[in-house]
Design a protein around this motif. Structure first.
Motif, PDB file in Angstrom:
ATOM      1  N   GLY A 105     -13.216  70.645  61.687  1.00 30.37           N
ATOM      2  CA  GLY A 105     -12.023  69.804  61.720  1.00 30.37           C
ATOM      3  C   GLY A 105     -11.228  69.978  62.994  1.00 30.37           C
ATOM      4  O   GLY A 105     -11.695  70.564  63.982  1.00 30.37           O
ATOM      5  N   PHE A 106      -9.998  69.482  62.932  1.00 28.73           N
ATOM      6  CA  PHE A 106      -9.092  69.550  64.078  1.00 28.73           C
ATOM      7  C   PHE A 106      -7.674  69.743  63.568  1.00 28.73           C
ATOM      8  O   PHE A 106      -7.228  69.043  62.644  1.00 28.73           O
ATOM      9  N   ILE A 107      -6.962  70.711  64.171  1.00 28.87           N
ATOM     10  CA  ILE A 107      -5.550  70.954  63.876  1.00 28.87           C
ATOM     11  C   ILE A 107      -4.750  70.561  65.109  1.00 28.87           C
ATOM     12  O   ILE A 107      -4.972  71.118  66.190  1.00 28.87           O
ATOM     13  N   PRO A 108      -3.832  69.605  65.013  1.00 28.78           N
ATOM     14  CA  PRO A 108      -3.079  69.161  66.187  1.00 28.78           C
ATOM     15  C   PRO A 108      -1.901  70.081  66.513  1.00 28.78           C
ATOM     16  O   PRO A 108      -1.533  70.940  65.709  1.00 28.78           O
ATOM     17  N   GLY A 109      -1.315  69.879  67.696  1.00 23.10           N
ATOM     18  CA  GLY A 109      -0.077  70.565  68.056  1.00 23.10           C
ATOM     19  C   GLY A 109      -0.306  71.833  68.844  1.00 23.10           C
ATOM     20  O   GLY A 109      -1.376  72.451  68.805  1.00 23.10           O
ATOM     21  N   ASP A 110       0.748  72.257  69.539  1.00 23.76           N
ATOM     22  CA  ASP A 110       0.682  73.493  70.318  1.00 23.76           C
ATOM     23  C   ASP A 110       0.807  74.739  69.441  1.00 23.76           C
ATOM     24  O   ASP A 110       0.488  75.842  69.886  1.00 23.76           O
ATOM     25  N   ASP A 111       1.289  74.577  68.205  1.00 26.22           N
ATOM     26  CA  ASP A 111       1.506  75.712  67.316  1.00 26.22           C
ATOM     27  C   ASP A 111       0.411  75.808  66.259  1.00 26.22           C
ATOM     28  O   ASP A 111       0.655  76.228  65.125  1.00 26.22           O
ATOM     29  N   TRP A 112      -0.805  75.447  66.639  1.00 23.09           N
ATOM     30  CA  TRP A 112      -1.911  75.392  65.691  1.00 23.09           C
ATOM     31  C   TRP A 112      -2.374  76.782  65.232  1.00 23.09           C
ATOM     32  O   TRP A 112      -2.987  76.919  64.172  1.00 23.09           O
ATOM     33  N   ALA A 113      -2.103  77.831  66.004  1.00 23.17           N
ATOM     34  CA  ALA A 113      -2.722  79.142  65.764  1.00 23.17           C
ATOM     35  C   ALA A 113      -2.365  79.717  64.392  1.00 23.17           C
ATOM     36  O   ALA A 113      -3.241  80.229  63.679  1.00 23.17           O
ATOM     37  N   ASP A 114      -1.077  79.661  63.998  1.00 23.90           N
ATOM     38  CA  ASP A 114      -0.678  80.225  62.704  1.00 23.90           C
ATOM     39  C   ASP A 114      -1.322  79.457  61.556  1.00 23.90           C
ATOM     40  O   ASP A 114      -1.775  80.057  60.572  1.00 23.90           O
ATOM     41  N   GLU A 115      -1.362  78.138  61.677  1.00 28.25           N
ATOM     42  CA  GLU A 115      -1.983  77.333  60.629  1.00 28.25           C
ATOM     43  C   GLU A 115      -3.478  77.625  60.543  1.00 28.25           C
ATOM     44  O   GLU A 115      -4.046  77.719  59.446  1.00 28.25           O
ATOM     45  N   PHE A 116      -4.121  77.770  61.683  1.00 27.33           N
ATOM     46  CA  PHE A 116      -5.558  78.064  61.703  1.00 27.33           C
ATOM     47  C   PHE A 116      -5.847  79.420  61.060  1.00 27.33           C
ATOM     48  O   PHE A 116      -6.799  79.569  60.292  1.00 27.33           O
ATOM     49  N   GLU A 117      -4.995  80.417  61.345  1.00 28.19           N
ATOM     50  CA  GLU A 117      -5.190  81.735  60.743  1.00 28.19           C
ATOM     51  C   GLU A 117      -5.053  81.666  59.227  1.00 28.19           C
ATOM     52  O   GLU A 117      -5.878  82.223  58.487  1.00 28.19           O
ATOM     53  N   ALA A 118      -4.007  80.967  58.751  1.00 26.92           N
ATOM     54  CA  ALA A 118      -3.804  80.846  57.308  1.00 26.92           C
ATOM     55  C   ALA A 118      -4.970  80.099  56.659  1.00 26.92           C
ATOM     56  O   ALA A 118      -5.453  80.491  55.583  1.00 26.92           O
ATOM     57  N   MET A 119      -5.436  79.032  57.301  1.00 32.19           N
ATOM     58  CA  MET A 119      -6.550  78.257  56.761  1.00 32.19           C
ATOM     59  C   MET A 119      -7.828  79.086  56.724  1.00 32.19           C
ATOM     60  O   MET A 119      -8.560  79.085  55.733  1.00 32.19           O
ATOM     61  N   THR A 120      -8.096  79.833  57.791  1.00 33.53           N
ATOM     62  CA  THR A 120      -9.305  80.650  57.862  1.00 33.53           C
ATOM     63  C   THR A 120      -9.324  81.704  56.767  1.00 33.53           C
ATOM     64  O   THR A 120     -10.341  81.905  56.082  1.00 33.53           O
ATOM     65  N   LYS A 121      -8.198  82.376  56.561  1.00 27.06           N
ATOM     66  CA  LYS A 121      -8.149  83.425  55.541  1.00 27.06           C
ATOM     67  C   LYS A 121      -8.156  82.841  54.139  1.00 27.06           C
ATOM     68  O   LYS A 121      -8.761  83.405  53.224  1.00 27.06           O
ATOM     69  N   GLY A 122      -7.508  81.691  53.970  1.00 27.77           N
ATOM     70  CA  GLY A 122      -7.572  81.019  52.678  1.00 27.77           C
ATOM     71  C   GLY A 122      -8.977  80.533  52.358  1.00 27.77           C
ATOM     72  O   GLY A 122      -9.468  80.691  51.232  1.00 27.77           O
ATOM     73  N   ASN A 123      -9.673  79.958  53.354  1.00 24.50           N
ATOM     74  CA  ASN A 123     -11.033  79.483  53.134  1.00 24.50           C
ATOM     75  C   ASN A 123     -11.988  80.622  52.795  1.00 24.50           C
ATOM     76  O   ASN A 123     -12.916  80.451  51.993  1.00 24.50           O
ATOM     77  N   ALA A 124     -11.767  81.797  53.403  1.00 24.21           N
ATOM     78  CA  ALA A 124     -12.596  82.950  53.059  1.00 24.21           C
ATOM     79  C   ALA A 124     -12.437  83.303  51.587  1.00 24.21           C
ATOM     80  O   ALA A 124     -13.419  83.585  50.885  1.00 24.21           O
ATOM     81  N   LEU A 125     -11.195  83.279  51.095  1.00 26.31           N
ATOM     82  CA  LEU A 125     -10.965  83.558  49.678  1.00 26.31           C
ATOM     83  C   LEU A 125     -11.647  82.513  48.802  1.00 26.31           C
ATOM     84  O   LEU A 125     -12.297  82.851  47.802  1.00 26.31           O
ATOM     85  N   PHE A 126     -11.530  81.226  49.149  1.00 25.41           N
ATOM     86  CA  PHE A 126     -12.131  80.174  48.330  1.00 25.41           C
ATOM     87  C   PHE A 126     -13.654  80.323  48.275  1.00 25.41           C
ATOM     88  O   PHE A 126     -14.265  80.161  47.210  1.00 25.41           O
TER      89      PHE A 126
END
Length: 251
Positions: A105-126
């Motif tokens: 996928g793609f996460i827009p914006g200059d502040d993507w890093a925090d969202e990407f970290e949360a998504m990555t760790k959440g996806n690992a749990l799922f």
């Protein structure tokens, strides 16, 4: 700016290809390991929908090969945001199955890093929850129970309180024993997934998960394999989270 991403996960489980397909391609199956309530309109061109609080994404099915391959994804937003999933199923000797998941996928914006970290760790749990479901509860249907705790100002303290409430130390690991009591019910299980923003515990009656909400509260997203009144269970878990994160003894 934004960020394009792609990740791949693979696991072999003691479940048949048919059981794996039911887990990823039916509403009750997805209810048993993902989040919230889910609906599937089957077939290529169909739709996968999730209902999780106020979050209600809809994904178009782009590949539908029962027992072999399932792919779906969100439409691309004007800012370029999208996410897509592809599941590949391969039967193995002895009745086991290899399951592969590609997420992109793609996460827009200059502040993507925090969202990407949360998504990555959440996806690992799922993904670990899906593997645990197929290893322990394949063919059974769970009732999803979702509860939201109070706003969290200090996540370090919140996770310390949560770990203490479920009988874990400061550095929990997969396999550690967890013990806790909710609304008079004593639960004992072991950790099947853990990282800095999530915790998953499997017990004989279900899977119990805790997630650090992105810009929000701690979330309890459980899957219970018993007859349960969802409203009553969610109220009990919300009260437990409030007690736990406020420093009151919820055990």
């Amino acid at each position: 700016m934004g960020h394009s991403f792609e990740s791949r996960d693979e696991v072999e489980v003691a479940a048949t290809p048919e059981q794996v397909w039911d887990a990823i391609a039916t509403g009750p199956g997805i209810d048993s390991w993902f989040m919230g309530r889910n609906e599937v309109e089957p077939g290529q061109g169909g739709t996968v929908r999730t209902f999780f609080g106020g979050y209600t994404p809809s994904f178009a099915v782009t590949a539908w090969e029962p027992g072999r391959r399932l792919a779906y994804g969100s439409p691309e937003a004007p800012d370029g945001r999208f996410v897509a999933f592809e599941f590949l199923i391969e039967g193995r000797a002895g009745g086991s199955t290899a399951l592969r998941l590609a997420t992109s996928g793609f996460i827009p914006g200059d502040d993507w890093a925090d969202e990407f970290e949360a998504m990555t760790k959440g996806n690992a749990l799922f993904f670990h929850t899906l593997a645990t479901y197929l290893s322990h509860f394949a063919g059974r249907t769970a009732t999803p129970v979702t509860a939201f705790g109070p706003p969290v100002a200090d996540w370090t303290s919140a996770w310390t309180a949560l770990r203490r409430a479920v009988g874990l130390g400061d550095d929990p690991a997969v396999g550690d024993t967890a013990r806790f009591t909710v609304d008079g019910e004593h639960i004992e299980g072991h950790v099947y997934s853990v990282n800095s923003q999530t915790l998953g515990i499997v017990a004989p009656g279900g899977m119990y998960r805790f997630l650090q909400g992105f810009h929000g509260p701690m979330v309890a997203g459980h899957h219970l394999f018993s007859t349960v009144d969802t409203t009553t269970a969610e109220r009990a878990w919300q009260a437990w989270l409030i007690d736990t994160l406020s420093g009151r003894d919820s055990r």
